[in-house]
Design an enzyme around this catalytic site. Structure first.
Site, short mmCIF file in Angstrom:
data_model
loop_
_atom_site.label_atom_id
_atom_site.label_comp_id
_atom_site.label_asym_id
_atom_site.label_seq_id
_atom_site.Cartn_x
_atom_site.Cartn_y
_atom_site.Cartn_z
N LYS A 51 -4.71 -5.15 9.88
CA LYS A 51 -5.55 -5.64 8.76
C LYS A 51 -6.30 -6.92 9.07
CE LYS A 51 -2.07 -3.79 5.53
NZ LYS A 51 -1.06 -4.13 4.53
N LYS A 62 -5.27 -9.75 9.08
CA LYS A 62 -4.79 -10.91 8.35
C LYS A 62 -3.26 -10.94 8.33
CE LYS A 62 -4.95 -9.01 3.69
NZ LYS A 62 -5.68 -7.86 3.28
N1 CTP Z 1 5.03 1.08 -2.89
C1 CTP Z 1 5.24 1.83 -4.04
N2 CTP Z 1 4.57 1.53 -5.20
C2 CTP Z 1 3.69 0.51 -5.22
C3 CTP Z 1 3.45 -0.28 -4.06
C4 CTP Z 1 4.15 0.05 -2.89
O1 CTP Z 1 6.03 2.79 -4.03
N3 CTP Z 1 3.04 0.26 -6.35
C5 CTP Z 1 5.74 1.45 -1.66
C6 CTP Z 1 4.81 1.91 -0.55
O2 CTP Z 1 4.46 3.27 -0.75
C7 CTP Z 1 5.65 1.70 0.68
C8 CTP Z 1 6.50 0.46 0.30
O3 CTP Z 1 6.40 0.33 -1.12
O4 CTP Z 1 6.50 2.81 0.89
C9 CTP Z 1 6.00 -0.80 0.98
O5 CTP Z 1 4.63 -0.89 0.70
P1 CTP Z 1 3.68 -2.10 1.12
O6 CTP Z 1 2.50 -1.56 1.82
O7 CTP Z 1 4.46 -3.16 1.75
O8 CTP Z 1 3.23 -2.64 -0.35
P2 CTP Z 1 1.85 -2.58 -1.11
O9 CTP Z 1 2.04 -3.25 -2.43
O10 CTP Z 1 1.28 -1.19 -1.12
O11 CTP Z 1 0.96 -3.53 -0.18
P3 CTP Z 1 -0.60 -3.55 0.16
O12 CTP Z 1 -1.34 -3.75 -1.14
O13 CTP Z 1 -0.78 -4.72 1.09
O14 CTP Z 1 -0.92 -2.22 0.80
#
Ligand code: CTP
Length: 129
Positions: free
Chosen positions: A45, A47
């Site tokens: 990403k 970052k």
């Molecule tokens: N996850 C989830 N529900 C959400 C956010 C995340 O079930 N609302 C799950 C993702 O599917 C993954 C795990 O949590 O299996 C870790 O996700 P991660 O990518 O660290 O979190 P995100 O909030 O999706 O981060 P980003 O916005 O940076 O993608």
């Protein structure tokens, strides 16, 4: 004993993270979490996460539902991690639906629905505004 493995960045720990970890644990008795390193995040990403890999790992490790944590150093090593940790089940959020079907020869692969309306990216956007 059934061993479950899952992966993620888990930055700015939120309820969607807790939901998926609690639901993943229900597929077995022992939950192993691969927390992606800062370098892996940077390479994907361009970052760094807000919280360092040490901080993210400590938070995940402190959860009652989590039994073991390790650093996920590369997305290409998923199969190796599944073997190394003897996982019977791989659980991923459905943002990854179908993406890990190749591991069905190694273990059961389950995609769980994401918790609606929350993500690390969205939290950062809301705070910025
Ligand atoms: N996850 C989830 N529900 C959400 C956010 C995340 O079930 N609302 C799950 C993702 O599917 C993954 C795990 O949590 O299996 C870790 O996700 P991660 O990518 O660290 O979190 P995100 O909030 O999706 O981060 P980003 O916005 O940076 O993608």
């Amino acid at each position: 004993m059934k061993r479950v493995i899952t992966f993620g960045t888990f930055d700015l720990f939120h309820i969607g993270h807790l939901n998926i970890l609690e639901r993943a644990k229900q597929f077995g008795d022992y939950l192993i979490v691969g927390v992606s390193t800062d370098a892996l995040n940077f390479s994907k990403k361009q970052k760094n996460p807000i919280h360092s890999q040490e901080e993210r790992t400590r938070i995940i490790n402190a959860l009652k539902v989590v039994d073991e944590v390790f650093y996920e150093e590369s997305l290409e090593l998923k199969g190796d991690y599944i073997k190394k940790y003897n996982a019977d089940v791989l659980v991923m959020g459905d943002d990854w639906k179908d993406k890990f079907d190749e591991f069905k020869s190694l273990c059961e692969v389950i995609y769980l629905e994401r918790t609606p309306s929350i993500s690390t990216t969205e939290i950062i956007e809301i705070i910025k505004r």
